[in-house]
Design an enzyme around this catalytic site. Sequence first.
Site, PDB file in Angstrom:
ATOM      1  N   GLY A 220     -25.575  27.333   0.676  1.00 42.15           N
ATOM      2  CA  GLY A 220     -26.777  26.653   1.112  1.00 42.15           C
ATOM      3  C   GLY A 220     -27.532  25.988  -0.008  1.00 42.15           C
TER       4      GLY A 220
ATOM      5  N   ASP B  64     -20.553  41.754  -0.231  1.00 40.12           N
ATOM      6  CA  ASP B  64     -20.397  40.671  -1.215  1.00 40.12           C
ATOM      7  C   ASP B  64     -21.285  40.933  -2.430  1.00 40.12           C
ATOM      8  OD1 ASP B  64     -19.214  38.364  -2.168  1.00 40.12           O
ATOM      9  OD2 ASP B  64     -20.661  37.012  -1.225  1.00 40.12           O
TER      10      ASP B  64
END
Length: 799
Positions: free
Chosen positions: A16, A126
């Site tokens: 993003g 993650d």
Amino acid sequence: VLHYRLIEKIGEGGMGVVWKAEDTRLHRHVALKFVPEASTGDAETVERHLREARAASALNHPNICSIYDIGEWDGRRFIVMELLEGRSLQEHIGGKPMEVEAAVSLAIQIADALTAAHAKGIIHRDIKPANIFVVKDESATLRAKMLDFGLAKLAIGPALEPGADDVTQTALAMTTPGAVMGTVSYMSPEQALGKELDHRTDVFSLGVVLYEMVTRRRAFGGKTSAAVFDAILNRVPTAPVSLNQEVPAELDRILNKTLEKDPTLRYQSAAGLSADLKRLRRDSSADRGSVTLPAVPTGSGRRWVWVSGAVVAALAVALMAGLWLGKGTGTLEEPVDQAPAVLEPVAASIAVLPFADMSPEQDQEYFSDGLAEELLNVLAKNRELKVAGRTSSFQFRGKGQDHRVIGDKLGVASILEGSVRKEGNQVRITAQLISAADGFHLWSESYDRELKDIFALQDEIAKSVAKALQVTLLGGEAGLSPQLIDPVAYMAYLQGRHFSGLGVGEETLEEAAGYLEQALEIVPDFAPAWAQLSNVRVWQANQGYRQLDEGFSQARQAAERALELDPNHAETYVALAEIKMFFDWDWQGASAAAQTGLELEPANTAVLEVAAGIAASQSRGEEALELGRRRVALDPLNAGAYMRLGFGAYHLGLLDEAERSLKKALELQPDRPVAHSRLGEVYLAQGRPEEALREMEEELVPAWQRYGLALAYHAAQRQGEADAKLAELIESNQLDCAFQIAQVYAFRGEIDAAFDWLERAYRQRDSGLSEYLRLGPHLAKLHGDPRWPKFLEKMGLLE
């Protein structure tokens, strides 16, 4: 109506675009994270970001970035987040390892954040430096903030907080069974295999991050994803202390447990990891009444030993005795700075002396030596036992020295000796385990066997010795598996080992190869013989006794056959590492092979030697030095070990240690090849050209004497003699010393000629390029030339 005013773009990536914005209603600055334009309309990507917002908004923790809102602007989704002033942990790690205290503090904060997430049933999946932000609070203390829950999922099973049901449904809908999601280098083994995950996957990933913080190295590296996956599933990272001597032993232990490949052996919760890290931080603080003891300087910085009051006295005794706590072998090792004649033994330590040949014809020395060496190898597999190296132990052959003297010189508490009487296929072996302190027999036994039972007998003796020493064999079954072997093949194998141990002379190596091939003709599936033959072929190729391509091709075939038959034979990996290093210039492959050898037998001196050489070739000088020191501690009478250590210290600029080590090598073996030349190079670096010249003149190997004199005469400003020696070196040794000729030209400042000879060395696959190319001080004058990085890139050594 939107109530956000965009101010400036502050970040952009695959997940993003982030803008600094003003919330005009609440009059505060926030961060707006937009779904990437290329993904607009991609339902899965949009849903991932919404999932991140829902997952993180359910968490309220000072070390998790707060999520305030979600919205849409001109058809694009965005998340409103806490604005953080700082930088990512990835940027913060920078060019060198972090201070241990800072790294531990940040790891505690991340573990606490994960504990909060796991309590809500959320698994991050993650964890990596790029997803951890580091900010400073009002007191300038570093604070961690965990970001990016875009791959988060809900664990199945734990009770969730009220209101989390929608998150559960989203997470389960977005998780495809068997899918591998996350960032490859930071995945857990179960994540890499696409298995069902629980909170322990985040614990593993945090361990990888902490390892990188304190070493500035990826725990599991590789040039391709396949190589990284292989490392995660099958390799153990280099011991952190080898890369950063500030890492304390307790942090080593914590990292080992965090990076366990089997989740059941790992920390079972982030809270458990946090507790151990907090205990480590507490016990390292002088404010809490604990004691922090500095280790004896190793010549390259300071190592911390963080301890609680219960073990202070024991460490103090060790330090006063001039010892330092060895890493990786679990033994007390000798600091080369002092090189005392007497080493303090540890309780679980042993030397295996050559067994006496009591055969009627006195013609079985190779057999009795081979038996003793095989016993030594079996015992060395036991990680609880310090075993003195063969070179040092075998120096006491037939000398009849007092056991106390032997124990003092080798730093061992126990001595295994014995005798062999062989007639035909019958063998009688007598073995005695003796206390070095007082000469008392701890255990003794006699065995009458047929030669075909020799492997089972070796295993039996090794287990008896271990039991007498009150240590447990690793896994209960360490050592050679009992097997039948043809007596003639076994004798040929032992003769091959005997001749290969006599040195790297052309005739002895050819004799060794002949016996090993004879053994393999009789028993083609004899893995140890294939491994030994591979090592012999490497030596023959490196010494110029066999054509390079032919020698290394034969070495590779033998190593591959040995691995096929027995993938757990450590010495096979020595040959494999040297093939990849000296011929393939496959540095990653060489490192992997050496690491496997170390995992199998961390106290094998041959493995330590090749691992040190590979570390040096890749400019990991501190690691090479640490491995060299471990080797010296295990083999304290081995001149070659001191020589390797001395030259490694020289390349790191530790000239005093280098001088002491090389002098020790010459004390142990006055006719040691190349030792005088190496010591002369140290004197040149110390600005003592006349002493260097005297050492070069003492060198026994003609090529190395020419090389050394060409350097020393130039340093002494005797240019005519320097030119003559260089010309002599080129005339006599241009086919086997191209790298050394390049070094001389670089030392003289003749840059173009130096590069010309480096190119020749490259075409000739000169083995000198494989070690110390990047660390070599003589080549330092080339480093500013644009040809230097291009040459390193061609060698595969450009970082």
